[in-house]
Design an enzyme around this catalytic site. Sequence first.
Site, PDB file in Angstrom:
ATOM      1  N   LYS A 186     -23.627  17.707  25.467  1.00 29.70           N
ATOM      2  CA  LYS A 186     -22.952  17.830  24.172  1.00 29.70           C
ATOM      3  C   LYS A 186     -23.968  17.821  23.048  1.00 29.70           C
ATOM      4  O   LYS A 186     -24.932  17.064  23.069  1.00 29.70           O
ATOM      5  CB  LYS A 186     -21.974  16.677  23.987  1.00 29.70           C
ATOM      6  CG  LYS A 186     -20.768  16.817  24.863  1.00 29.70           C
ATOM      7  CD  LYS A 186     -19.585  16.094  24.254  1.00 29.70           C
ATOM      8  CE  LYS A 186     -18.367  16.323  25.125  1.00 29.70           C
ATOM      9  NZ  LYS A 186     -17.195  15.620  24.592  1.00 29.70           N
TER      10      LYS A 186
ATOM     11  N   HIS B 130      -9.848   5.369   1.177  1.00 29.62           N
ATOM     12  CA  HIS B 130      -8.518   5.542   0.608  1.00 29.62           C
ATOM     13  C   HIS B 130      -8.000   6.969   0.576  1.00 29.62           C
ATOM     14  O   HIS B 130      -6.815   7.186   0.322  1.00 29.62           O
ATOM     15  CB  HIS B 130      -8.468   4.944  -0.797  1.00 29.62           C
ATOM     16  CG  HIS B 130      -8.290   3.463  -0.776  1.00 29.62           C
ATOM     17  ND1 HIS B 130      -9.335   2.609  -0.486  1.00 29.62           N
ATOM     18  CD2 HIS B 130      -7.198   2.689  -0.952  1.00 29.62           C
ATOM     19  CE1 HIS B 130      -8.895   1.355  -0.513  1.00 29.62           C
ATOM     20  NE2 HIS B 130      -7.611   1.375  -0.783  1.00 29.62           N
TER      21      HIS B 130
ATOM     22  N   VAL C  67      17.650   8.563  -3.940  1.00 26.75           N
ATOM     23  CA  VAL C  67      18.287   8.911  -5.214  1.00 26.75           C
ATOM     24  C   VAL C  67      19.391   9.952  -5.001  1.00 26.75           C
ATOM     25  O   VAL C  67      20.503   9.819  -5.520  1.00 26.75           O
ATOM     26  CB  VAL C  67      17.231   9.443  -6.213  1.00 26.75           C
ATOM     27  CG1 VAL C  67      17.907  10.045  -7.446  1.00 26.75           C
ATOM     28  CG2 VAL C  67      16.271   8.326  -6.608  1.00 26.75           C
TER      29      VAL C  67
ATOM     30  N   ASP D   4       5.100  -4.398   6.395  1.00 26.79           N
ATOM     31  CA  ASP D   4       5.389  -5.761   6.840  1.00 26.79           C
ATOM     32  C   ASP D   4       5.623  -6.755   5.712  1.00 26.79           C
ATOM     33  O   ASP D   4       6.645  -7.431   5.675  1.00 26.79           O
ATOM     34  CB  ASP D   4       4.173  -6.261   7.630  1.00 26.79           C
ATOM     35  CG  ASP D   4       4.410  -6.171   9.117  1.00 26.79           C
ATOM     36  OD1 ASP D   4       5.423  -5.573   9.512  1.00 26.79           O
ATOM     37  OD2 ASP D   4       3.573  -6.695   9.873  1.00 26.79           O
TER      38      ASP D   4
ATOM     39  N   THR E   9       3.962   3.218   5.499  1.00 28.38           N
ATOM     40  CA  THR E   9       2.561   2.816   5.633  1.00 28.38           C
ATOM     41  C   THR E   9       1.894   3.834   6.546  1.00 28.38           C
ATOM     42  O   THR E   9       2.529   4.353   7.455  1.00 28.38           O
ATOM     43  CB  THR E   9       2.408   1.410   6.239  1.00 28.38           C
ATOM     44  OG1 THR E   9       1.063   1.270   6.711  1.00 28.38           O
ATOM     45  CG2 THR E   9       3.320   1.197   7.428  1.00 28.38           C
TER      46      THR E   9
ATOM     47  N   GLY F 137       0.829  -1.200   0.000  1.00 24.70           N
ATOM     48  CA  GLY F 137       0.000   0.000   0.000  1.00 24.70           C
ATOM     49  C   GLY F 137       0.861   1.246   0.000  1.00 24.70           C
ATOM     50  O   GLY F 137       1.885   1.285   0.665  1.00 24.70           O
TER      51      GLY F 137
ATOM     52  N   ASP G 197       2.088   0.486  12.095  1.00 23.48           N
ATOM     53  CA  ASP G 197       2.043  -0.813  12.762  1.00 23.48           C
ATOM     54  C   ASP G 197       3.324  -1.613  12.572  1.00 23.48           C
ATOM     55  O   ASP G 197       3.294  -2.824  12.461  1.00 23.48           O
ATOM     56  CB  ASP G 197       0.836  -1.611  12.241  1.00 23.48           C
ATOM     57  CG  ASP G 197       0.902  -1.824  10.743  1.00 23.48           C
ATOM     58  OD1 ASP G 197       1.766  -1.221  10.082  1.00 23.48           O
ATOM     59  OD2 ASP G 197       0.088  -2.607  10.214  1.00 23.48           O
TER      60      ASP G 197
ATOM     61  N   ARG H  47      -5.483  -1.062   9.736  1.00 21.25           N
ATOM     62  CA  ARG H  47      -5.357  -2.522   9.780  1.00 21.25           C
ATOM     63  C   ARG H  47      -5.636  -3.050  11.185  1.00 21.25           C
ATOM     64  O   ARG H  47      -6.656  -2.702  11.773  1.00 21.25           O
ATOM     65  CB  ARG H  47      -3.982  -2.965   9.256  1.00 21.25           C
ATOM     66  CG  ARG H  47      -3.820  -2.637   7.763  1.00 21.25           C
ATOM     67  CD  ARG H  47      -2.851  -3.571   7.088  1.00 21.25           C
ATOM     68  NE  ARG H  47      -1.604  -3.661   7.848  1.00 21.25           N
ATOM     69  CZ  ARG H  47      -0.614  -4.478   7.545  1.00 21.25           C
ATOM     70  NH1 ARG H  47      -0.703  -5.269   6.495  1.00 21.25           N
ATOM     71  NH2 ARG H  47       0.481  -4.510   8.259  1.00 21.25           N
TER      72      ARG H  47
ATOM     73  N   GLU I 247     -10.738   0.354  11.578  1.00 19.28           N
ATOM     74  CA  GLU I 247     -11.222  -0.714  10.698  1.00 19.28           C
ATOM     75  C   GLU I 247     -10.982  -2.098  11.297  1.00 19.28           C
ATOM     76  O   GLU I 247     -11.690  -3.046  10.990  1.00 19.28           O
ATOM     77  CB  GLU I 247     -10.594  -0.622   9.300  1.00 19.28           C
ATOM     78  CG  GLU I 247      -9.077  -0.792   9.299  1.00 19.28           C
ATOM     79  CD  GLU I 247      -8.470  -0.749   7.891  1.00 19.28           C
ATOM     80  OE1 GLU I 247      -9.215  -0.796   6.909  1.00 19.28           O
ATOM     81  OE2 GLU I 247      -7.230  -0.645   7.786  1.00 19.28           O
TER      82      GLU I 247
ATOM     83  N   ARG J 247       1.313  -5.283  -5.283  1.00 23.08           N
ATOM     84  CA  ARG J 247       1.562  -6.488  -4.497  1.00 23.08           C
ATOM     85  C   ARG J 247       1.882  -7.595  -5.493  1.00 23.08           C
ATOM     86  O   ARG J 247       1.183  -7.760  -6.469  1.00 23.08           O
ATOM     87  CB  ARG J 247       0.324  -6.858  -3.672  1.00 23.08           C
ATOM     88  CG  ARG J 247      -0.014  -5.799  -2.648  1.00 23.08           C
ATOM     89  CD  ARG J 247      -1.231  -6.120  -1.804  1.00 23.08           C
ATOM     90  NE  ARG J 247      -1.842  -4.888  -1.340  1.00 23.08           N
ATOM     91  CZ  ARG J 247      -1.489  -4.231  -0.227  1.00 23.08           C
ATOM     92  NH1 ARG J 247      -0.549  -4.703   0.544  1.00 23.08           N
ATOM     93  NH2 ARG J 247      -2.076  -3.106   0.111  1.00 23.08           N
TER      94      ARG J 247
ATOM     95  N   ASP K 259      -0.365   3.085   8.619  1.00 26.39           N
ATOM     96  CA  ASP K 259      -0.955   2.397   9.776  1.00 26.39           C
ATOM     97  C   ASP K 259      -0.111   2.448  11.041  1.00 26.39           C
ATOM     98  O   ASP K 259      -0.594   2.158  12.128  1.00 26.39           O
ATOM     99  CB  ASP K 259      -1.246   0.934   9.404  1.00 26.39           C
ATOM    100  CG  ASP K 259      -2.152   0.815   8.205  1.00 26.39           C
ATOM    101  OD1 ASP K 259      -3.087   1.635   8.087  1.00 26.39           O
ATOM    102  OD2 ASP K 259      -1.946  -0.071   7.363  1.00 26.39           O
TER     103      ASP K 259
ATOM    104  N   SER L 223      15.126  11.041  -1.524  1.00 23.64           N
ATOM    105  CA  SER L 223      16.263  11.029  -0.614  1.00 23.64           C
ATOM    106  C   SER L 223      17.237   9.912  -0.984  1.00 23.64           C
ATOM    107  O   SER L 223      18.456  10.116  -0.987  1.00 23.64           O
ATOM    108  CB  SER L 223      15.763  10.863   0.818  1.00 23.64           C
ATOM    109  OG  SER L 223      16.847  10.779   1.708  1.00 23.64           O
TER     110      SER L 223
END
Lengths: 328, 328, 328, 328
Positions: free
Chosen positions: B218, B258, B28, B107, B130, B15, B134, B176, B227, B76, B132, B26
């Site tokens: 409120k 997305h 390059v 990962d 990523t 992703g 994670d 994720r 998610e 992928r 996420d 950087s």
Amino acid sequence: MSLNIKKIGVLTSGGDSPGMNAAIRSVVRTCAFHNIECIGIYRGYQGMIEGDFKEMGPRSVNNIVNKGGTILKSARSVEFRTAEGRKKAYEKLTQAGIDAFVVIGGDGSFTGAEIFNKEYKFPVMGIPGTIDNDIYGTTHTLGYDTALNTVVEVIDKIRDTASSHNRLFFVEVMGRDAGHIALNAGIGAGAEEILIPEEDLGLERLLESLRKSKASGKSSSIVVVSEGDKIGKSVFELKDYVEEHMPEYDVRVSVLGHMQRGGSPSCFDRVLASRLGVKAVESILEGKSNYMVGIINDKIALTPLEQAIKGETEIDLELLRVSDIMTT
Amino acid sequence: MSLNIKKIGVLTSGGDSPGMNAAIRSVVRTCAFHNIECIGIYRGYQGMIEGDFKEMGPRSVNNIVNKGGTILKSARSVEFRTAEGRKKAYEKLTQAGIDAFVVIGGDGSFTGAEIFNKEYKFPVMGIPGTIDNDIYGTTHTLGYDTALNTVVEVIDKIRDTASSHNRLFFVEVMGRDAGHIALNAGIGAGAEEILIPEEDLGLERLLESLRKSKASGKSSSIVVVSEGDKIGKSVFELKDYVEEHMPEYDVRVSVLGHMQRGGSPSCFDRVLASRLGVKAVESILEGKSNYMVGIINDKIALTPLEQAIKGETEIDLELLRVSDIMTT
Amino acid sequence: MSLNIKKIGVLTSGGDSPGMNAAIRSVVRTCAFHNIECIGIYRGYQGMIEGDFKEMGPRSVNNIVNKGGTILKSARSVEFRTAEGRKKAYEKLTQAGIDAFVVIGGDGSFTGAEIFNKEYKFPVMGIPGTIDNDIYGTTHTLGYDTALNTVVEVIDKIRDTASSHNRLFFVEVMGRDAGHIALNAGIGAGAEEILIPEEDLGLERLLESLRKSKASGKSSSIVVVSEGDKIGKSVFELKDYVEEHMPEYDVRVSVLGHMQRGGSPSCFDRVLASRLGVKAVESILEGKSNYMVGIINDKIALTPLEQAIKGETEIDLELLRVSDIMTT
Amino acid sequence: MSLNIKKIGVLTSGGDSPGMNAAIRSVVRTCAFHNIECIGIYRGYQGMIEGDFKEMGPRSVNNIVNKGGTILKSARSVEFRTAEGRKKAYEKLTQAGIDAFVVIGGDGSFTGAEIFNKEYKFPVMGIPGTIDNDIYGTTHTLGYDTALNTVVEVIDKIRDTASSHNRLFFVEVMGRDAGHIALNAGIGAGAEEILIPEEDLGLERLLESLRKSKASGKSSSIVVVSEGDKIGKSVFELKDYVEEHMPEYDVRVSVLGHMQRGGSPSCFDRVLASRLGVKAVESILEGKSNYMVGIINDKIALTPLEQAIKGETEIDLELLRVSDIMTT
């Protein structure tokens, strides 16, 4: 100037849109400018029925010209659709000494105002506030320009990831039964195809168009779908349909939803709101009633509420051609 | 400096996330700075297998530091998970004279690199890209900070319309299996409740929390849902559930999707990308291999790829308390 | 928990920065969470001297987490620098039953708090709020991250027009005597040269660097100049100097100014503000006093105010290298 | 369709503005749609003289609809103002087989095109690209709407800090000899006073207006000053003047400068650019020449270049009234 008008109410009604606060500010300050009292009516017609009123001076509306939403809150009122509800509203208005009101909202809100005006000879003036741009008598509704910018900015982000992965995205945008947002934001975002209620070319044409786009060497595709489109499939069903017929595509869906109604208004919407508010109040002071204040050909113009409600907006057909050419 | 390294490849994989282009730039330019050739590998490992290579000089990466997505594209690759696929990749790399590569991804991409390194003793270096956050061995992955800003900006817009109508919104965000985005963006956006995979308090607690929020006066409520949360209901089912149990609420759903992966990177992500790219290349030149370059305690740090893959990130428990207190 | 603390004051002081409102909100709600009264002190120390106080409950700070500026207003108070001024402030605080205060501000504000604490044994706690990131004891001050994003977004726009015309721009950014904003935003915006107070390489090096940039084929150049740089020329004089020595350049100047202090805070600054506010209040309740609450290595940490005032922040030298390599 | 036109050139000239890239894209794709070759002319008229040409197909303009600046670069050419310069340009165009060109720019660029057309009977078509909105024959120039949004967003940030400190800011905006940007952005940003070239009310009125604002209880003041205003003092001198006459004010200055010319175009500017590009190319194909393509009353309309150059735009006087009322 009408000597009879001493106190004007202002409310926001129906779905909110960016620029409503700027319009409230304009109504309040125009009243102050003319030494007229201004009363904020909270929660739309429901608050009118309940007498949820608050006096507003020019400093009550400081620092809201750039704020999304509406400080007066909005609501849909079932009660106001009944004669009894409107009677209560009339009593509350007269008890508070309110001589006229300005309602900022869309079709439904104008219908309520029009009936109320007929029943009670109560001076009303409408300001078109909705992101959908589906109101007759104005080329731009308040919030429409802001929503277009919100949509293209979001699709720009989606395009980043779409083109990194050679993906196809169906992006659903708002607009009720009108394709204004989809068509303009679609062109603005460089969409490969745009599905709007006003033009249903069918599923086959969609596949064709995607095949053409693929063949032309494009690395990603964005299809903008108006929530009111007539193709007969939801964006999720469209995804399945395309994946079945064009398995080479990795298809994703994004439903933009309510973020389109929020955010700081664009400069255009802020200026428009300021102009409409001035005209609404000054028209009431000139003894006019039952009109919507809109913008036509860059000039502020009045349209009878009845026409504004019944009239239909049209899609600029030239834009459909422009969209086609842009996807070359 | 290792005399053996004359040509370094760079690819983005999995992703995409904002800051990947800044990291490519950087890598390059750091190669150019050290008079090393740099080869862009397109479409991740699939492009590696197919030899989709292009030489990159410092001017190839002009004006991309602020661009979302990845100019090298991402993908992928199922084929790279097979021994034959990796063999082809190795042949293409050696044919092109590439001595090492830097892979920017998550990962899965690191797992591929690690296996490849073991099989062919090929020098590899990972950069965590990523949204996420994670990945073990770095407090921040590339794109995470940008995604947080995107999410809070969108929820700010949703809040405008939510508070105009006294509505409750469920807003689903990415992440994720980790709740980093939900927890931080939830606090940042002033969410009334946050549902994350790391802490499943159940549906009853959700209702309680909403009741408390309502009771406290409120005018609107935002519930941010990761998610990967474990509550066992989709955001759409949550809407139905809450409407059933708290009919006083008008509930809406927004799935951000997305758009969270795109957009111009924040300053933090651009600087981080620049630092990680320098360290990745210079670590290769120092003879290191099979590491991920991350940031820990504001310092650039290397973690063996194997650990980065197997390690787990943890939610800062202090933030859960902060979130609770903020909803007072 | 200290049984003596029943009422805590909160004020913002000195130059404002994005995130101050989020910090006020956090202080107010943390007080409410612990059933402590919270008093807003308006206009910094001047309002303290004048007893410009207002009780704040959790609903007083609704919808401000995302607002720039400070709802408590800020000011610099000459009077508070005098013993008489501080005496008046103490009297007002005690009259109002305030047992401790949290001051959100920079160096000068902390100095005032520290002296006041010494004189009256009055519990004080500081939260670092300034865009300049020039406070010892915290890796990030409130507003710094937001300011960096503001600066790179503006330079992105300037880059659009710079590269359309092959122009050189000197862009002056804030930062007082520290180069943090210039260095980080300069790297983030892809500046060709960065002039900071911590490193004066002289005018000759600037010309050299610009010549190198030109020779390398770059179509435009951005030089980010910290307001505190030591090169001895204003950005306007730099323009004249470069035009004289490199007549091939069309040079423009942009002084970003106060827009850097405003705007909606980034997610990072909102979360940081929330965390710092919780810790400030809870530290007071634990009997602590005369500390600044900061963030070090992603953890909230206390530093004695005295150290925070005297200590110096340092530029990350690694970033200077990264910047050099990025301009290859 | 004219059978004689087989190849059309396109260039951007003069100051750049957001939407130029979208217009280039539209010209290129409209050519492709009609099977006409399209040649990009780099660096404006200077590139025309030097034959700096490049063939452009529909994929040459992928992903630029949302980019600020101009991929064709822009420049002001002294040489093109000479007969010899234009002769060289004509030779280069004919050598390359270019039959007509579309120039995107402002007054000066159109003057060059008009003279060139007269001298060589060469078909030319103009598209108004400037943020200043100072071109006769179109209610909106390309980039104007975007610049307005940029300006109000920046002033929103300045307002944050202004109102935190009860400060007065003079904000200088672009617009050359026209006050369109100042007047509209001033209303949009809620400025307390707006100084434009079209209305010089003198320094005394400014002080009066500021006194009125102060008296009305406003906590801060923003005065928007058009770069072309006729008040006879620079913003820095205005600051000194006001500080001398109203020492109670803490006055600051912000000159927005070139950031106003950059940035991603608004949806309006993207759609306008798409429409103008289509019309420009199709008008050439219909045998028309020497026109500017503009928008009047929301419809695309042609105006002879000669008129576009000589005509003057006017400020909407209604807006001055609206601005006055809004500062109540």
